[in-house]
Write an enzyme that holds these catalytic residues in place. Structure first.
Site, PDB file in Angstrom:
ATOM      1  N   LYS A 275      65.008 -11.148   7.126  1.00 31.27           N
ATOM      2  CA  LYS A 275      64.487 -10.751   8.439  1.00 31.27           C
ATOM      3  C   LYS A 275      65.393 -11.326   9.514  1.00 31.27           C
ATOM      4  O   LYS A 275      65.590 -12.538   9.586  1.00 31.27           O
ATOM      5  CB  LYS A 275      63.056 -11.273   8.621  1.00 31.27           C
ATOM      6  CG  LYS A 275      62.513 -11.130  10.053  1.00 31.27           C
ATOM      7  CD  LYS A 275      61.082 -11.658  10.206  1.00 31.27           C
ATOM      8  CE  LYS A 275      60.635 -11.651  11.662  1.00 31.27           C
ATOM      9  NZ  LYS A 275      59.275 -12.213  11.855  1.00 31.27           N
ATOM     10  N   LYS A 287      53.753 -12.695  23.132  1.00 28.27           N
ATOM     11  CA  LYS A 287      53.336 -14.032  22.689  1.00 28.27           C
ATOM     12  C   LYS A 287      53.020 -14.906  23.897  1.00 28.27           C
ATOM     13  O   LYS A 287      53.568 -14.681  24.976  1.00 28.27           O
ATOM     14  CB  LYS A 287      54.481 -14.698  21.902  1.00 28.27           C
ATOM     15  CG  LYS A 287      54.689 -14.162  20.509  1.00 28.27           C
ATOM     16  CD  LYS A 287      55.780 -14.959  19.791  1.00 28.27           C
ATOM     17  CE  LYS A 287      56.015 -14.429  18.387  1.00 28.27           C
ATOM     18  NZ  LYS A 287      54.867 -14.591  17.482  1.00 28.27           N
ATOM     19  N   ARG A 361      57.688  -7.305   9.297  1.00 26.24           N
ATOM     20  CA  ARG A 361      57.389  -6.400   8.178  1.00 26.24           C
ATOM     21  C   ARG A 361      57.904  -4.994   8.460  1.00 26.24           C
ATOM     22  O   ARG A 361      58.198  -4.244   7.539  1.00 26.24           O
ATOM     23  CB  ARG A 361      55.886  -6.425   7.883  1.00 26.24           C
ATOM     24  CG  ARG A 361      55.024  -5.945   9.017  1.00 26.24           C
ATOM     25  CD  ARG A 361      53.581  -6.406   8.921  1.00 26.24           C
ATOM     26  NE  ARG A 361      53.402  -7.820   9.295  1.00 26.24           N
ATOM     27  CZ  ARG A 361      52.234  -8.455   9.270  1.00 26.24           C
ATOM     28  NH1 ARG A 361      51.143  -7.818   8.886  1.00 26.24           N
ATOM     29  NH2 ARG A 361      52.154  -9.718   9.632  1.00 26.24           N
TER      30      ARG A 361
END
Ligand code: BES
Ligand code: MN
Ligand code: ZN
Length: 501
Positions: A275, A287, A361
């Site tokens: 990643k 965030k 992901r």
């Protein structure tokens, strides 16, 4: 270019101790008052200095404890460190043995010594031999000598003066001893390479930077090839899921492919996928501000696979390995992906992006589909994927999930051996329903077991091969005063591949 540490291994008879020409000498000291052969010799030539200090209880000798003798008589070295190694006949755990070696290295690095010598302690370790000790020692010497100085001008920055380390053993070094020394040092260097990638700020370490650095690495080794795909090429292939993550960013997303052909032509490669989110703001699912700077470390998985494949090339390991990095910057913006957006993956499955902060992901899904073309023997992806993994396992242990027990076990064992440990979590079918979506084939978040459902998401793209996932959110970097990248899991991955060869 950093100066290289030279590490050598030689035989030393206890009677030759006084002649060792070194700035700093390090020996093991047992806790049961029996002096080992080398400590006994030192005690003898220095007029009983060790016994004197022991009698006054000035020398600590519990495992890993450090005591020192300044300018002892009768020997060349001006500085001697005595490191506690436990009782003479003790069998030590790998963890304890590692802490001894680590103290030995740290005692040297705390001085301005340019050359140092460590007498390999005579300790027996549960399930491992002397070569393990040698490999760990040279690994730690390299790993603990790391400094980050790319962008620091301050005069008081940490300086490592050590140039030459000699490891002494009681017999003539065998070729296996020398090999272990080399392997440990190469893994240490690889882990330092990964730290540099991780520690560089997000405005320097961009997806393009990972691409150009990988190309530069490929130039250094003749068995290493590199290809970098940009957005246009990925668009053409249909990697819309990966591309959706970088939509809000001015930085171009990249897919970096490194191929190391150390094995026979046609041998199935072991594939590593990293990643490479070079900064993770969360995107539209922004965030909170606190510690957001640490999201520059969200490419540590990528750093580890780029570095591990260089360790393989450096050691000429007879194996075919492919490292693929899925890289993007996750930013909000008018073109950014929004919660509820649906994208089509390279596999053909559609994904409803309920939370743009679950972006790792998304880039991995397409990379894990892309790599089918290599007909992999095993696939291991590495990702700072979930905060939940830090809650489950803390900063000591990486999360390990797999669709294959043997592959999972191989990685687990490599983690123990390298002391870069991982622990398995289940990805049973019962968790899969958490990813049900009303508007696409899969949702990108769901359920309470965050680390497991993230891996379940990945498992939808890895059905055709033996696959494992390492969640390194807690282990690839640490916060607080020692904030920085750790170089993990380069030791685990390197050990895994070396043991495969
Ligand atoms: N990069 C983060 C995971 C992370 C968090 C790594 C803290 C290191 C320290 C990842 O992209 C992320 O944001 N994950 C979310 C997933 C959630 C939205 C389902 C998380 O863990 O909160
Ligand atoms: Mn995120
Ligand atoms: Zn992330």
């Amino acid at each position: 270019m950093k100066k290289r540490l030279t590490i050598t291994i030689n035989k030393l008879n206890p009677s030759e101790l006084s002649k060792v020409n070194t700035d700093c000498l390090v020996l093991g000291l047992n806790s049961d008052k029996t002096l080992n052969k080398y400590a006994n010799e030192l005690n003898k030539v220095s007029g009983g200095s060790i016994k004197k200090l022991q009698n006054k209880q000035f020398l600590k000798s519990d495992i890993g404890a450090t005591g020192n003798l300044a300018a002892p008589q009768g020997i060349k070295s001006d500085l001697v460190y005595l490191i506690g190694i436990g009782k003479t006949k003790d069998k030590l755990s790998m963890e304890k043995a590692k802490s001894i070696l680590s103290s030995m290295v740290n005692s040297i690095l705390g001085t301005k010594a340019k050359s140092a010598s460590i007498v390999l302690p005579d300790i027996s370790i549960d399930g491992q031999d002397k070569n393990w000790l040698i490999q760990q020692l040279s690994f730690l010497a390299e790993n603990q000598s790391y400094t980050y100085d790319a962008k620091i001008n301050k005069k008081d920055k940490k300086v490592i003066t050590l140039k030459k380390l000699n490891v002494f053993i009681s017999s003539s070094p065998s070729s296996a001893n020398r090999k272990s020394l080399k392997i440990g040092q190469a893994i240490g260097r690889g882990s330092n390479t990964a730290k540099d990638f991780g520690n560089l700020p997000g405005n320097i370490c961009t997806p393009s930077y990972l691409g150009t650095q990988s190309k530069a690495a490929a130039k250094k080794y003749k068995n290493l090839k590199c290809k970098v795909l940009g957005e246009k090429e990925m668009e053409k292939l249909g990697m819309h899921c990966l591309l959706s993550v970088g939509n809000g960013s001015a930085q171009e997303s990249k897919l970096v492919i490194l191929e190391y052909s150390g094995g026979k032509k046609g041998d199935q490669p072991h594939v590593l996928v990293g990643k490479g989110i070079t900064f993770d703001t969360g995107g539209i699912s922004l965030k909170p501000g606190a510690a957001m700077d640490e999201m520059k470390f969200d490419m540590c998985g990528a750093a580890s696979v780029i570095s591990t494949i260089q360790v393989m090339a450096e050691l000429k390991i007879p194996l075919n390995v492919v490292a693929v990095v899925a890289s993007a910057e996750n930013m909000p913006g008018s073109k950014a992906t929004k919660p509820g957006d649906v994208v089509k993956t390279l596999s053909g499955q559609t994904v409803e992006i309920l939370n743009t902060d679950a972006e790792g992901r998304l880039v991995l899904a397409d990379a894990l589909t892309y790599i089918k073309r290599f007909n992999p023997k095993t696939v291991t992806d590495v990702a700072t994927l979930t905060g939940a993994c830090i809650i489950a396992l803390g900063h000591a242990t990486s999360g390990l999930m797999s669709n294959n027990d043997r592959h999972a076990n191989d990685l687990y064992e490599a983690g123990l051996k390298s002391q870069d440990k991982a622990w398995r979590l289940p990805i049973w079918d019962i968790y899969q329903k958490d990813l049900n979506s009303n508007f696409a084939d899969i949702a990108n978040i769901g359920g309470r077991a965050g680390t497991i459902t993230a891996a379940c998401f990945l498992s939808r793209f890895t059905k055709d091969y033996e696959w494992a996932h390492l969640d390194v959110a807690g282990t690839a970097h640490v916060g607080g005063l020692a904030k920085g990248a750790s170089g993990r899991p380069v030791p685990l991955l390197s050990q895994f591949l070396i043991d495969k060869a």
